[in-house]
Design a protein around this motif. Structure first.
Motif, PDB file in Angstrom:
ATOM      1  N   TYR A   2       0.815  -1.211   0.000  1.00 50.93           N
ATOM      2  CA  TYR A   2       0.000   0.000   0.000  1.00 50.93           C
ATOM      3  C   TYR A   2       0.854   1.269   0.000  1.00 50.93           C
ATOM      4  O   TYR A   2       0.691   2.135  -0.855  1.00 50.93           O
ATOM      5  CB  TYR A   2      -0.937  -0.004   1.214  1.00 50.93           C
ATOM      6  N   LEU A   3       1.765   1.376   0.958  1.00 53.47           N
ATOM      7  CA  LEU A   3       2.525   2.620   1.122  1.00 53.47           C
ATOM      8  C   LEU A   3       3.687   2.764   0.148  1.00 53.47           C
ATOM      9  O   LEU A   3       3.952   3.847  -0.346  1.00 53.47           O
ATOM     10  CB  LEU A   3       3.076   2.727   2.550  1.00 53.47           C
ATOM     11  N   ILE A   4       4.384   1.671  -0.098  1.00 52.48           N
ATOM     12  CA  ILE A   4       5.601   1.762  -0.901  1.00 52.48           C
ATOM     13  C   ILE A   4       5.329   1.490  -2.370  1.00 52.48           C
ATOM     14  O   ILE A   4       5.776   2.225  -3.245  1.00 52.48           O
ATOM     15  CB  ILE A   4       6.691   0.827  -0.343  1.00 52.48           C
ATOM     16  N   GLU A   5       4.584   0.436  -2.656  1.00 51.56           N
ATOM     17  CA  GLU A   5       4.336   0.068  -4.047  1.00 51.56           C
ATOM     18  C   GLU A   5       3.156   0.812  -4.657  1.00 51.56           C
ATOM     19  O   GLU A   5       2.994   0.822  -5.870  1.00 51.56           O
ATOM     20  CB  GLU A   5       4.114  -1.442  -4.173  1.00 51.56           C
ATOM     21  N   GLY A   6       2.291   1.394  -3.826  1.00 48.49           N
ATOM     22  CA  GLY A   6       1.214   2.229  -4.338  1.00 48.49           C
ATOM     23  C   GLY A   6      -0.034   1.489  -4.806  1.00 48.49           C
ATOM     24  O   GLY A   6      -0.865   2.055  -5.505  1.00 48.49           O
ATOM     25  N   TYR A   7      -0.180   0.230  -4.410  1.00 49.17           N
ATOM     26  CA  TYR A   7      -1.397  -0.496  -4.768  1.00 49.17           C
ATOM     27  C   TYR A   7      -2.543  -0.026  -3.876  1.00 49.17           C
ATOM     28  O   TYR A   7      -2.333   0.350  -2.719  1.00 49.17           O
ATOM     29  CB  TYR A   7      -1.211  -2.003  -4.566  1.00 49.17           C
TER      30      TYR A   7
END
Length: 179
Positions: free
Chosen positions: A140-145
């Motif tokens: 969620y936070l790093i990969e932006g899914y």
């Protein structure tokens, strides 16, 4: 004159579909570093990340005929790397082992180093999270899914992704406050 990158990438993908080796190398060169960074964030191990990235590129090149430009090539490849990383972790069933306790003496640190100490605390805290929390936080936070995509990737419901994300954040705050 500015080159349209999307056309260049699409052209490279089309040449790769015909087995053009130098186009495969160009496409590999464009994405290998970003995919390696994803593998490292997901797996936390250099050798595993390198293996997953190589396997992901091999699979991507073998399955290029199925790539229909519904997303960018990079997004498609990223999904392969993330899925392979998750499958690797599931296969290994590696327990998250807490690191030794570290004491940070913030009052002993000069003000300019305080931020660096806080960043280290967050990194240590993330490493101490249970693997499920760590995966969702990373996706969620790093990969932006978003939570819908995370649910599809992990085979869970959107609401489970959301609740696990909130629990992960809460647990991370607890861990950081203990450091």
């Amino acid at each position: 004159m500015e080159t349209d990158i999307r056309f260049t990438h699409r052209d490279l993908v089309e040449k790769c579909k015909t087995g053009h080796a130098s186009s495969q190398y160009q496409l590999y060169s464009l994405y290998v570093d970003a995919m390696y960074n994803i593998g490292m964030r997901m797996l936390g191990n250099k050798e595993d990340a390198e293996d997953i990235v190589q396997d992901s590129f091999v699979d991507a090149f073998k399955n290029l005929a199925r790539f229909k430009y519904e997303s960018t090539f990079g997004a498609w490849l990223k999904r392969i790397v993330v899925n392979k990383s998750i499958n690797h972790l599931k296969a290994k069933k590696v327990p998250v082992v807490p690191m030794d306790e570290h004491e940070f003496h913030l009052h002993d640190e000069p003000p300019e180093q305080m931020e660096e100490v806080e960043i280290k605390k967050v990194k240590v805290g993330i490493e101490r999270l249970p693997i499920g929390y760590k995966q969702i936080l990373s996706l969620y936070l790093i990969e932006g899914y978003d939570h819908i995509e995370i649910g599809e990737i992990l085979g869970i419901s959107t609401s489970t992704s959301k609740s696990q994300y909130h629990r992960a954040k809460k647990k991370l705050v607890e861990i950081i406050s203990e450091l």
